[in-house]
Structures are given as C-alpha cells and as structure tokens.
Design a protein around this motif. Structure first.
Motif, PDB file in Angstrom:
ATOM      1  N   TYR A  60       9.814   7.068   1.388  1.00  0.00           N
ATOM      2  CA  TYR A  60       9.765   5.747   2.018  1.00  0.00           C
ATOM      3  C   TYR A  60      11.143   5.089   2.018  1.00  0.00           C
ATOM      4  CZ  TYR A  60       4.743   6.380   1.673  1.00  0.00           C
ATOM      5  OH  TYR A  60       3.466   6.873   1.802  1.00  0.00           O
ATOM      6  N   ILE A  61      11.909   5.289   0.946  1.00  0.00           N
ATOM      7  CA  ILE A  61      13.267   4.739   0.917  1.00  0.00           C
ATOM      8  C   ILE A  61      14.084   5.328   2.063  1.00  0.00           C
ATOM      9  CG2 ILE A  61      15.404   4.590  -0.414  1.00  0.00           C
ATOM     10  CD1 ILE A  61      13.769   4.566  -2.940  1.00  0.00           C
ATOM     11  N   GLN A  62      14.007   6.639   2.230  1.00  0.00           N
ATOM     12  CA  GLN A  62      14.753   7.296   3.302  1.00  0.00           C
ATOM     13  C   GLN A  62      14.301   6.785   4.667  1.00  0.00           C
ATOM     14  OE1 GLN A  62      15.403  11.903   4.581  1.00  0.00           O
ATOM     15  NE2 GLN A  62      13.314  11.201   4.395  1.00  0.00           N
ATOM     16  N   THR A  63      12.998   6.655   4.852  1.00  0.00           N
ATOM     17  CA  THR A  63      12.464   6.229   6.145  1.00  0.00           C
ATOM     18  C   THR A  63      12.936   4.827   6.512  1.00  0.00           C
ATOM     19  OG1 THR A  63      10.506   7.615   5.849  1.00  0.00           O
ATOM     20  CG2 THR A  63      10.355   5.811   7.447  1.00  0.00           C
ATOM     21  N   SER A  86       0.831  -1.206   0.000  1.00  0.00           N
ATOM     22  CA  SER A  86       0.000   0.000   0.000  1.00  0.00           C
ATOM     23  C   SER A  86       0.868   1.260   0.000  1.00  0.00           C
ATOM     24  CB  SER A  86      -0.942  -0.002   1.206  1.00  0.00           C
ATOM     25  OG  SER A  86      -0.203  -0.035   2.425  1.00  0.00           O
ATOM     26  N   GLU A  87       1.951   1.247   0.788  1.00  0.00           N
ATOM     27  CA  GLU A  87       2.862   2.399   0.797  1.00  0.00           C
ATOM     28  C   GLU A  87       3.555   2.571  -0.549  1.00  0.00           C
ATOM     29  OE1 GLU A  87       2.669   0.166   3.128  1.00  0.00           O
ATOM     30  OE2 GLU A  87       2.563   1.113   5.105  1.00  0.00           O
ATOM     31  N   ILE A  88       3.913   1.446  -1.179  1.00  0.00           N
ATOM     32  CA  ILE A  88       4.560   1.509  -2.481  1.00  0.00           C
ATOM     33  C   ILE A  88       3.622   2.113  -3.514  1.00  0.00           C
ATOM     34  CG2 ILE A  88       5.396   0.090  -4.393  1.00  0.00           C
ATOM     35  CD1 ILE A  88       6.651  -1.763  -2.346  1.00  0.00           C
ATOM     36  N   LEU A  89       2.378   1.672  -3.531  1.00  0.00           N
ATOM     37  CA  LEU A  89       1.410   2.206  -4.495  1.00  0.00           C
ATOM     38  C   LEU A  89       1.153   3.689  -4.245  1.00  0.00           C
ATOM     39  CD1 LEU A  89      -1.162  -0.732  -4.655  1.00  0.00           C
ATOM     40  CD2 LEU A  89       0.601  -0.135  -6.328  1.00  0.00           C
ATOM     41  N   LYS A  90       1.037   4.061  -2.978  1.00  0.00           N
ATOM     42  CA  LYS A  90       0.803   5.470  -2.643  1.00  0.00           C
ATOM     43  C   LYS A  90       1.989   6.335  -3.048  1.00  0.00           C
ATOM     44  CE  LYS A  90      -0.041   8.533   1.292  1.00  0.00           C
ATOM     45  NZ  LYS A  90      -0.211   8.624   2.773  1.00  0.00           N
ATOM     46  N   GLY A  91       3.205   5.887  -2.717  1.00  0.00           N
ATOM     47  CA  GLY A  91       4.389   6.667  -3.065  1.00  0.00           C
ATOM     48  C   GLY A  91       4.620   6.745  -4.560  1.00  0.00           C
ATOM     49  N   SER A  92       4.375   5.635  -5.277  1.00  0.00           N
ATOM     50  CA  SER A  92       4.553   5.636  -6.726  1.00  0.00           C
ATOM     51  C   SER A  92       3.569   6.578  -7.395  1.00  0.00           C
ATOM     52  CB  SER A  92       4.373   4.215  -7.273  1.00  0.00           C
ATOM     53  OG  SER A  92       5.329   3.324  -6.720  1.00  0.00           O
ATOM     54  N   ALA A  93       2.308   6.563  -6.942  1.00  0.00           N
ATOM     55  CA  ALA A  93       1.300   7.462  -7.513  1.00  0.00           C
ATOM     56  C   ALA A  93       1.662   8.917  -7.254  1.00  0.00           C
ATOM     57  CB  ALA A  93      -0.075   7.134  -6.930  1.00  0.00           C
ATOM     58  N   GLU A  94       2.168   9.207  -6.058  1.00  0.00           N
ATOM     59  CA  GLU A  94       2.546  10.575  -5.737  1.00  0.00           C
ATOM     60  C   GLU A  94       3.738  11.023  -6.577  1.00  0.00           C
ATOM     61  OE1 GLU A  94       2.038  12.599  -1.671  1.00  0.00           O
ATOM     62  OE2 GLU A  94       4.097  11.834  -1.664  1.00  0.00           O
ATOM     63  N   GLU A 125      14.040  12.305 -11.395  1.00  0.00           N
ATOM     64  CA  GLU A 125      14.434  13.252 -10.355  1.00  0.00           C
ATOM     65  C   GLU A 125      13.410  13.292  -9.220  1.00  0.00           C
ATOM     66  OE1 GLU A 125      15.002  16.912 -12.472  1.00  0.00           O
ATOM     67  OE2 GLU A 125      17.123  16.479 -12.861  1.00  0.00           O
ATOM     68  N   SER A 126      12.135  13.055  -9.558  1.00  0.00           N
ATOM     69  CA  SER A 126      11.101  13.065  -8.528  1.00  0.00           C
ATOM     70  C   SER A 126      11.284  11.933  -7.532  1.00  0.00           C
ATOM     71  CB  SER A 126       9.717  12.958  -9.177  1.00  0.00           C
ATOM     72  OG  SER A 126       9.470  14.042 -10.040  1.00  0.00           O
ATOM     73  N   LEU A 127      11.984  10.886  -7.945  1.00  0.00           N
ATOM     74  CA  LEU A 127      12.170   9.736  -7.064  1.00  0.00           C
ATOM     75  C   LEU A 127      12.986  10.077  -5.822  1.00  0.00           C
ATOM     76  CD1 LEU A 127      12.904   7.046  -9.806  1.00  0.00           C
ATOM     77  CD2 LEU A 127      10.796   7.321  -8.512  1.00  0.00           C
TER      78      LEU A 127
END
Length: 252
Positions: free
Chosen positions: A213-216, A56-64, A198-200
């Motif tokens: 999420y990667i940083q966290t 769920s976090e992956i989908l949310k972060g990817s969409a953002e 760059e947005s990544l």
C-alpha cells in the motif's frame, strides 16, 4: 609499544583510513544536503494531514504483514533446529558442521529482497512468496545462533552423560537444552522482530504485506494516504517492540 597496543593502534588507523576513503570516494556534498531542506519540507507538507479513509486497507495490510512474520519465523525455526544441530561443533564432527556453516553463511549473504523477487516470479503475487523469503533468509541467522548456543554450554554435564553411555540426542535433551533454552528463546524473539520489520518492505516487490500500500500510494502521488500507512507501520513496530522486550525479560 607493547604488541597489544601496537595491534590496537594499527586497527584504529585501518578503521580511520576506511572511513576517510569512504567519505572521499562517495563525493559527499554537504551543501547539496543542506539545500534539500525546502524540498523535504514540501514533501512532508503533502503528507499532512494523513487520510483517515483507508483504515480497512491499513488493517488488512497490517494483518497480512503480521501473518508473514509469524509463519516465516515458524518456518525458519523448524528448519533451523536440525541445521543448528548439524552446524554445532559439539554435536557433529568437522566434515559435517563445516559445510553446513558454509551453507548458512551463503544463505545470509543473499539479500531478502532478492529472495522475495525470485519467489514472486516462482509462485506469483501474494503473501506466500513473502513467507518463503522470510523463512529462507531467517534460517541463515537462526541456525547459526542455535549452533552457537549449543557450543556455548558448559561441558561438564555433557561429559558426564557421555561417560555414562548417553547418545547425542540424550545429551542434547538433558545436558544441552536446559542450558541453551533461554538463549534460544531470546534469539528467536529477536529474529521475529527483525522478520516483522523486513516484512514491511516485501510489498514493494509484490510479496504481500502493508508495504504494497505504501508503494501504491506513493507512486500514485496520494501522499496523505501514504502518511496514514506509514503511521500505522510505526505504531505496529512500537507495539511489537514493547511485546518483545517483555518476552525477553521473561526469558532472561
């Protein structure tokens, strides 16, 4: 030795000297690099197997991240169209296009991550500072590309309309745009792909996206979850790359 051969030889020596200077002055220690293998293997071992618990976090972060890239690119296009016209030697006199090109060069010189940090401080956390940072940073490149696309078209149709009394906007619409449209489409698609990449990393400074999420997870030593997010990023980049290749073929 001919002048062209002499200049080529001189340029080769300068490049070789710059590479040698960089290699020596950075004190590159190859032994230390080779000895880091076990530590890298240990780090990768902690990331395996990836955790399936954070879909769920992956989908949310990817969409953002995708939203940041889309809206940032749209903003850059809207700003770059008038700036590209003003920066064109074909459309404007020197006292206009030279200062505009200087401003665009200054925009390109500012690192994206610095712009994102400033925007986070100004408007707070979330995707909005990321969108503004991407739009601002991409404008420096897109406006330059658009100006070069205008200046690269054939002069004959422009001169024909000009001799008939057409104003600059009519010349742009009927003589310049049909020639530059494929180049503009190609450059815009390329910039969108770059904006997505760059947005990544904008999440590192709190500007939204999957990088947060990667940083966290890395900071909390949850390497299996960080691996899951990394795989999602790789998959997204591969999919977008394939999509952009198809679009570039369509417009080429």
């Amino acid at each position: 030795m001919r002048p062209r051969e002499a200049s080529g030889f001189t340029l080769t020596l300068l490049i070789a000297g710059a590479v040698l200077w960089a290699f020596v002055s950075t004190e590159v220690d190859l032994a230390r690099l080779f000895s880091s293998g076990p530590r890298i293997a240990e780090f990768l071992g902690r990331m395996w197997p990836p955790s399936p618990e954070i879909m769920s976090e992956i989908l949310k972060g990817s969409a953002e991240t995708l939203r940041i890239a889309i809206l940032g690119t749209l903003g850059a296009v809207l700003i770059s169209v008038p700036l590209g016209i003003l920066a064109s030697e074909t459309m404007t006199p020197g006292f206009i296009h030279r200062p505009v090109r200087t401003v665009l060069a200054l925009i390109r010189a500012i690192p994206l991550i610095l712009v994102a940090m400033l925007m986070v401080g100004a408007v707070g956390l979330g995707p909005l500072p990321g969108i503004i940072a991407v739009a601002f940073h991409a404008t420096g490149m897109l406006a330059k590309f658009y100006a070069e696309a205008i200046d690269g078209v054939a002069r004959a149709p422009i001169d024909a309309l000009e001799s008939a009394g057409a104003n600059p906007l009519l010349r742009l619409r009927y003589a310049i745009w049909p020639q530059m449209a494929p180049v503009v489409a190609r450059d815009t698609i390329f910039r969108f792909e770059l904006n997505l990449r760059e947005s990544l990393v904008l999440g590192v400074v709190g500007a939204g996206g999957i990088g947060f999420y990667i940083q966290t997870y890395v900071r909390s030593f949850q390497y299996d979850k960080a691996a899951s997010v990394t795989l999602a990023v790789i998959l997204m980049v591969v999919v977008i790359e394939g999509f952009n290749v198809a679009l570039r073929r369509r417009f080429s």
